[in-house]
Design a protein around this motif. Structure first.
Motif, PDB file in Angstrom:
ATOM      1  N   ASN A  75      51.126  64.548  65.103  1.00 15.40           N
ATOM      2  CA  ASN A  75      50.918  66.000  65.130  1.00 15.40           C
ATOM      3  C   ASN A  75      49.566  66.365  65.727  1.00 15.40           C
ATOM      4  OD1 ASN A  75      53.423  66.683  63.939  1.00 15.40           O
ATOM      5  ND2 ASN A  75      52.613  66.269  61.896  1.00 15.40           N
ATOM      6  N   GLY A  76      48.563  65.539  65.456  1.00 17.99           N
ATOM      7  CA  GLY A  76      47.236  65.798  66.017  1.00 17.99           C
ATOM      8  C   GLY A  76      47.205  65.639  67.524  1.00 17.99           C
ATOM      9  N   ALA A  77      47.885  64.612  68.036  1.00 15.27           N
ATOM     10  CA  ALA A  77      47.933  64.403  69.485  1.00 15.27           C
ATOM     11  C   ALA A  77      48.694  65.530  70.170  1.00 15.27           C
ATOM     12  CB  ALA A  77      48.575  63.062  69.795  1.00 15.27           C
ATOM     13  N   ALA A  78      49.802  65.950  69.556  1.00 20.33           N
ATOM     14  CA  ALA A  78      50.585  67.047  70.139  1.00 20.33           C
ATOM     15  C   ALA A  78      49.776  68.342  70.168  1.00 20.33           C
ATOM     16  CB  ALA A  78      51.874  67.240  69.347  1.00 20.33           C
ATOM     17  N   ALA A  79      49.034  68.592  69.096  1.00 25.44           N
ATOM     18  CA  ALA A  79      48.210  69.806  69.051  1.00 25.44           C
ATOM     19  C   ALA A  79      47.070  69.735  70.070  1.00 25.44           C
ATOM     20  CB  ALA A  79      47.649  69.996  67.642  1.00 25.44           C
ATOM     21  N   HIS A  80      46.457  68.567  70.190  1.00 29.37           N
ATOM     22  CA  HIS A  80      45.313  68.414  71.089  1.00 29.37           C
ATOM     23  C   HIS A  80      45.717  68.564  72.550  1.00 29.37           C
ATOM     24  CE1 HIS A  80      41.378  66.933  72.375  1.00 29.37           C
ATOM     25  NE2 HIS A  80      42.007  66.186  73.257  1.00 29.37           N
ATOM     26  N   PHE A  81      46.854  67.957  72.910  1.00 27.04           N
ATOM     27  CA  PHE A  81      47.260  67.947  74.319  1.00 27.04           C
ATOM     28  C   PHE A  81      48.301  69.011  74.666  1.00 27.04           C
ATOM     29  CE2 PHE A  81      45.948  63.319  74.078  1.00 27.04           C
ATOM     30  CZ  PHE A  81      44.847  63.458  74.906  1.00 27.04           C
ATOM     31  N   GLY A  82      48.811  69.721  73.659  1.00 26.82           N
ATOM     32  CA  GLY A  82      49.780  70.771  73.942  1.00 26.82           C
ATOM     33  C   GLY A  82      51.202  70.282  74.077  1.00 26.82           C
ATOM     34  N   GLY A  83      51.565  69.247  73.330  1.00 28.08           N
ATOM     35  CA  GLY A  83      52.928  68.727  73.358  1.00 28.08           C
ATOM     36  C   GLY A  83      52.960  67.229  73.570  1.00 28.08           C
ATOM     37  N   LEU A  84      54.173  66.670  73.544  1.00 24.47           N
ATOM     38  CA  LEU A  84      54.378  65.242  73.781  1.00 24.47           C
ATOM     39  C   LEU A  84      55.598  65.055  74.681  1.00 24.47           C
ATOM     40  CD1 LEU A  84      53.950  63.823  70.144  1.00 24.47           C
ATOM     41  CD2 LEU A  84      52.271  63.757  71.995  1.00 24.47           C
ATOM     42  N   ASP A  85      55.507  64.096  75.580  1.00 25.87           N
ATOM     43  CA  ASP A  85      56.615  63.804  76.487  1.00 25.87           C
ATOM     44  C   ASP A  85      57.096  62.362  76.402  1.00 25.87           C
ATOM     45  OD1 ASP A  85      56.587  66.399  78.192  1.00 25.87           O
ATOM     46  OD2 ASP A  85      54.498  65.725  78.224  1.00 25.87           O
ATOM     47  N   ILE A  86      56.186  61.449  76.101  1.00 26.88           N
ATOM     48  CA  ILE A  86      56.509  60.022  76.169  1.00 26.88           C
ATOM     49  C   ILE A  86      55.926  59.310  74.952  1.00 26.88           C
ATOM     50  CG2 ILE A  86      56.180  57.880  77.485  1.00 26.88           C
ATOM     51  CD1 ILE A  86      55.721  59.784  79.972  1.00 26.88           C
ATOM     52  N   ILE A  87      56.757  58.478  74.331  1.00 27.59           N
ATOM     53  CA  ILE A  87      56.320  57.639  73.220  1.00 27.59           C
ATOM     54  C   ILE A  87      56.463  56.184  73.637  1.00 27.59           C
ATOM     55  CG2 ILE A  87      56.694  56.998  70.799  1.00 27.59           C
ATOM     56  CD1 ILE A  87      55.800  59.907  71.210  1.00 27.59           C
ATOM     57  N   VAL A  88      55.400  55.414  73.498  1.00 29.37           N
ATOM     58  CA  VAL A  88      55.461  53.973  73.753  1.00 29.37           C
ATOM     59  C   VAL A  88      55.119  53.257  72.447  1.00 29.37           C
ATOM     60  CG1 VAL A  88      54.631  52.024  75.108  1.00 29.37           C
ATOM     61  CG2 VAL A  88      54.801  54.290  76.156  1.00 29.37           C
ATOM     62  N   ASN A  89      56.130  52.708  71.801  1.00 29.74           N
ATOM     63  CA  ASN A  89      55.956  51.963  70.556  1.00 29.74           C
ATOM     64  C   ASN A  89      55.618  50.517  70.897  1.00 29.74           C
ATOM     65  OD1 ASN A  89      56.415  53.709  68.263  1.00 29.74           O
ATOM     66  ND2 ASN A  89      58.523  53.912  68.980  1.00 29.74           N
ATOM     67  N   ASN A  90      54.334  50.197  70.858  1.00 32.68           N
ATOM     68  CA  ASN A  90      53.874  48.890  71.315  1.00 32.68           C
ATOM     69  C   ASN A  90      53.180  48.069  70.225  1.00 32.68           C
ATOM     70  OD1 ASN A  90      52.669  46.920  73.449  1.00 32.68           O
ATOM     71  ND2 ASN A  90      50.880  47.784  72.409  1.00 32.68           N
ATOM     72  N   ALA A  91      52.707  48.706  69.164  1.00 33.41           N
ATOM     73  CA  ALA A  91      51.903  47.993  68.164  1.00 33.41           C
ATOM     74  C   ALA A  91      52.672  46.815  67.579  1.00 33.41           C
ATOM     75  CB  ALA A  91      51.482  48.945  67.052  1.00 33.41           C
ATOM     76  N   GLY A  92      51.972  45.698  67.412  1.00 33.23           N
ATOM     77  CA  GLY A  92      52.605  44.515  66.838  1.00 33.23           C
ATOM     78  C   GLY A  92      51.588  43.586  66.228  1.00 33.23           C
TER      79      GLY A  92
END
Length: 252
Positions: A75-92
């Motif tokens: 939610n913080g990233a979406a608010a900061h940048f004005g939305g979301l378009d791409i999610i990269v689930n990479n953490a491992g």
């Protein structure tokens, strides 16, 4: 115009290795990048590199095993940048343990929490924003361990196989929303996870097991992730793509 001008991407595990290379690659093509990782040092370094090259990025500390962290960061990233378009689930994480070892249950729980449960939680948190995007993309990073396993890696292999199943199921479920969901299965890649393996052992393994006879670079995986998010890939969903130098193609 660059390929991803105006687009926002969240990358988990973005503080180094494949995640860091992915962040840099998207930023170079004009994307606004949310660089997330459990370690602040790595994210700050990646953000510093991106911004010094004229890109746009911001770092967030994120423990993907923590549901509250996920909701706060997405939610913080979406608010900061004005939305979301791409999610990269990479953490491992690296999980190497025998089935009868005393700590197996803990390794199992942690492995699935970080490498499978986190994926669906991040996607669920991001869905309201992705549904508003004109070109929403989800890319899950699994492993060739999902396609052919190695001894002493059962929590890791199970989690990565789950990522493949999650990818295919969500590709079907979210297709009506125009959201593509694809999965990359890296093979032997030179990252922090493989740093403890001696170079001579890497060379022997690569010659014996891969068609190309070498380990891959994180950038080679990042380029595939980028490709899956281009307009040209708008009809590609539910795909499971090995980026493995021919590891899975080889019989012996």
């Amino acid at each position: 115009m660059k390929k991803f001008d105006g687009k926002t991407v969240i990358v988990t595990g973005g503080g180094g290795g494949i995640g860091g290379a992915t962040c840099r690659r998207f930023a170079a093509e004009g994307a606004k990048v949310a660089v997330t990782d459990i370690a602040a040092t790595g994210t700050q370094a990646v953000v510093g590199e991106i911004t010094s090259n004229g890109g746009t990025a911001k770092a967030w500390m994120l423990d993907v095993a923590n549901r509250d962290d996920i909701n706060t960061v997405v939610n913080g990233a979406a608010a900061h940048f004005g939305g979301l378009d791409i999610i990269v689930n990479n953490a491992g994480i690296s999980v190497r343990i025998a089935i009868d070892d005393e700590g197996y249950d803990e390794a199992w729980v942690k492995g699935l929490a970080v490498m499978l449960t986190a994926h669906q939680r991040i996607i669920r948190a991001a869905l309201p924003y992705l549904r508003k995007s004109k070109s929403p993309r989800i890319v899950n990073i699994a492993s060739t361990e999902a396609l052919g396993a190695t001894a002493l890696h059962s929590p890791y292999s199970a989690a990565k196989a789950g990522v493949v199943g999650l990818t295919r199921s969500l590709a079907v479920e979210l297709g009506r929303d125009g959201i593509t969901v694809n999965c990359i299965c890296p093979g032997p890649i030179t990252t922090g996870m493989t740093a403890r393996i001696a170079d001579e052992h890497k060379a022997i393994y690569a010659r014996r097991r891969t068609a190309l006879g070498r380990y891959g670079d994180p950038e080679e995986v990042a380029h595939m992730t980028l490709s899956l998010c281009l307009p040209a890939a708008s009809f590609l969903t539910g795909a499971v793509i090995p980026v493995d130098g021919g590891l899975m193609a080889r019989n012996a």
